[in-house]
Design a protein around this motif. Structure first.
Motif: not given
Length: 644
Positions: A52, A168, A178, A181, A185, A187
């Protein structure tokens, strides 16, 4: 078979042959030329690890990081790979029982299937992570610890501006917006985190690692040949002054309301306070969800950003705009006076004025400095009833509404955080629907003093002060001044100067002179700052609530708007303190302290200024019943702040 069908048959044969050729060539490329997929398919001992990226940092106008990244760990699972692990020991570490363990595995399968990696438990506390890390080989294959960056806020301020990030949801994953994604994940959900998600998020990387017979990573596979590097998110540089923001939140403690301060020269927002405020560190880490629920249920509504979502009657802070319309329409001049004896009787019922002394509305400057209701009720009626528009119901009302729309009222301004509300400017259509065509300028005469059906947000009023102080122009208020290494056009609209059509510089000068008189000799004298000439306007908005089914008068909302220095404005401000009486009592002193802090970088140590500061800090205006049920102060006190 007809000879005419032969060409068609050959065409079909050629198409089939061509498609088979493409497939064969592609297979040859994948299996012989390109070895990547073959190697990865054959390498059962290869671990695919998502890397990440660092999320972009946000800095204030002086380059101070107002949020940064810390690291916690998620425990992730690939359900089908879980075999012969020490389940009992894992449950002991995680403080769950076997039934909950089985339920979590089932939920992961339901959420993401049995062969895809899914978050089993997110953002582990440090002590849990430490125990798991030491014994991770007991839980493999199947489980893995993955680092996860979370936000931290060293100043503990600006929560409603910055917003928060969270994992998410399954519903969002089904939304095409999205598509980039994956499950697990994070956001941005609100604030700047949401608006600038596309530049803050960065780009995920992939790392392939070789595992030993205990499924422990031993090193990169094929020397990292197939790895892709994570790309860090871009940093945001704000107009916000974090020390000014922190002062504003401190001044609004124990109060409900808002402060919005803007730099008129470029529309950059210097501070945006919604009181009561909360520490943004509450919405990060493993306790985010529980804290969010507590904030959501609190009686003081700390998650409600009053600066852009609350809509108030502007009261007398609206009078400068009423004056500008009257001057531009030619129904008054700077020397126009009105014989007010304490009330306006032009509509058959008295509209009270707080002043009775003769000559307090002998001209526009005096009327503004004394905030004469009669003068501005009369000016409003002259404007909308003007013969050139055919009277109020033909064109006068709509013309007035158009003026107000141009001043930024009655619609969203376009600030770069979500959930802004438009306020309300009633127009001809509104009154025709409400009164079935039977209405006149006396029906809505209270608009002239900022009451009645008009509603504005604190952001709109601060922006209106930018327009006045700039003598007719403004930039869309915004937080983000620049984005590091930016090649997008996200900020272009905030760099465009907007001009309010055709109102003369003479008209603005007359209003500005009246507003400086408000501070020098009028209702806003308590806001004076030594060495700084300021234009301002006090306001007191009537406040009603439905109690036991009846519309009941409540304590008034105090308002104050200002800009300084008057001759070269560097800050425009709006302050609203709900249920606190006259605007001069608390709203004006708060604005004065904020302006002094911004322009002089400190608050004077002289006894007068320190007494004002002490009074504001000690004042509590939140109703006792609401305060007794609120847990906000105790919740904020649980955060250990990491001061820079």
């Amino acid at each position: 078979m007809s000879v005419f069908n032969q060409p068609r048959r050959r065409v079909i044969q050629l198409i089939i042959l061509g498609m088979m050729s493409i497939i064969i060539v592609r297979l040859f490329f994948l299996q012989v030329v390109e070895k990547k997929y073959a190697k990865l398919a054959d390498a059962n001992a290869v671990l695919r690890k998502v890397v990440y990226p660092s999320r972009g940092i946000i800095y204030d106008r002086k380059g101070r990081a107002i949020l940064s990244n810390d690291v916690l760990y998620d425990l992730v699972v690939t359900p089908r790979s879980v075999k012969n692990i020490d389940t009992a020991y894992m449950c002991t570490i995680l403080k769950i029982d076997k039934e909950e363990f089985k339920k979590k595995i089932a939920d992961c399968i339901k959420k993401n299937g049995p062969v895809r990696q899914t978050v089993f438990m997110s953002l582990l506390p440090a002590e849990v992570y430490g125990q798991l890390q030491e014994s991770m080989y007991l839980f493999q294959p199947g489980f893995e610890l993955i680092p996860r960056q979370i936000r931290s806020y060293p100043y503990g301020a600006g929560a409603n501006i910055l917003g928060y990030i969270a994992e998410i949801s399954p519903t969002m994953l089904k939304d095409s917006n999205y598509a980039s994604y994956n499950s697990g994940d994070y956001l941005g959900f609100t604030g700047l985190e949401k608006t600038y998600e596309s530049v803050l998020m960065g780009q995920r990387g992939i790392q392939y690692l070789v595992k030993d017979n205990l499924n422990r990573p031993q090193g990169p596979y094929e020397n990292g040949e197939f790895d892709s590097a994570a790309v860090a998110g871009k940093n945001l540089r704000l107009s916000l002054d974090i020390e000014l923001q922190a002062l504003g939140e401190k001044l609004m403690h124990g109060k409900i309301g808002s402060i919005v301060a803007i730099d008129p020269s470029d529309g950059g927002i210097l501070a945006m306070v919604s009181g009561p405020s909360f520490d943004p560190n509450l919405l990060t880490g493993s306790y985010r969800s529980a804290n969010f629920n507590r904030l959501y249920q609190d009686t003081t509504l700390p998650l409600f950003n009053r600066a852009i979502q609350a809509q108030y009657p502007p009261g007398s802070t609206f009078k400068p705009m009423i004056a500008l319309v009257g001057l531009d329409e030619g129904v008054i001049t700077p020397s126009t006076g009105y014989p007010c004896g304490g009330a306006y009787y032009g509509c058959g019922r008295p509209i009270k004025c707080e002043h009775h002394d003769a000559g307090h509305a002998a001209n526009l400057r005096l009327a503004l400095s004394h905030s004469c209701n009669s003068y501005f009720s009369h000016t409003y009626r002259l404007s909308v009833d003007a013969a050139k528009w055919g009277g109020i119901r033909v064109g006068g009302m709509q013309k007035w509404a158009d003026y107000m729309n141009n001043f930024g009222f009655g619609h969203k301004i376009g600030v770069d955080i979500p959930s802004e509300r438009p306020g309300r400017i009633p127009d001809k259509k509104y009154y025709d629907a409400k009164y079935k065509g039977s209405w006149n300028s006396c029906t809505n005469v209270f608009l002239g003093i900022g009451q009645g059906e008009v509603e504005t947000t604190p952001l709109q009023m601060a922006n209106a002060m930018c327009i006045v102080s700039n003598r007719g122009s403004f930039f869309i208020p915004h937080f983000v001044k620049s984005i590091d290494n930016d090649n997008t056009h996200l900020l272009d609209k905030y760099k465009e100067r907007h001009v309010v059509a055709h109102i003369s510089d003479t008209a603005y000068s007359a209003v500005i002179h009246g507003m400086t008189d408000v501070i020098e000799s009028g209702t806003g004298r308590g806001a004076q700052i030594e060495g700084i000439t300021m234009g301002g306007k006090t306001g007191t908005a009537e406040n009603y609530a439905i109690v036991d089914g009846k519309r009941t008068k409540m304590p008034n909302h105090a308002q104050f708007v200002a800009f300084a220095p008057a001759e070269n404005p560097k800050i425009a401000i709006c302050v609203i303190v709900e249920r606190s009486g006259f605007g001069a009592k608390y709203a004006a002193p708060i604005a004065s302290l904020m302006i002094e802090k911004y322009l002089k970088d400190s608050i004077s140590s002289n006894p007068r200024r320190q007494a004002i500061l002490k009074t504001v800090l000690e004042t509590v205006t939140i109703p006792e019943a609401m305060r007794a049920k609120s847990k906000l102060d105790s919740l904020n006190s649980t955060v250990i702040k990491k001061r820079p």
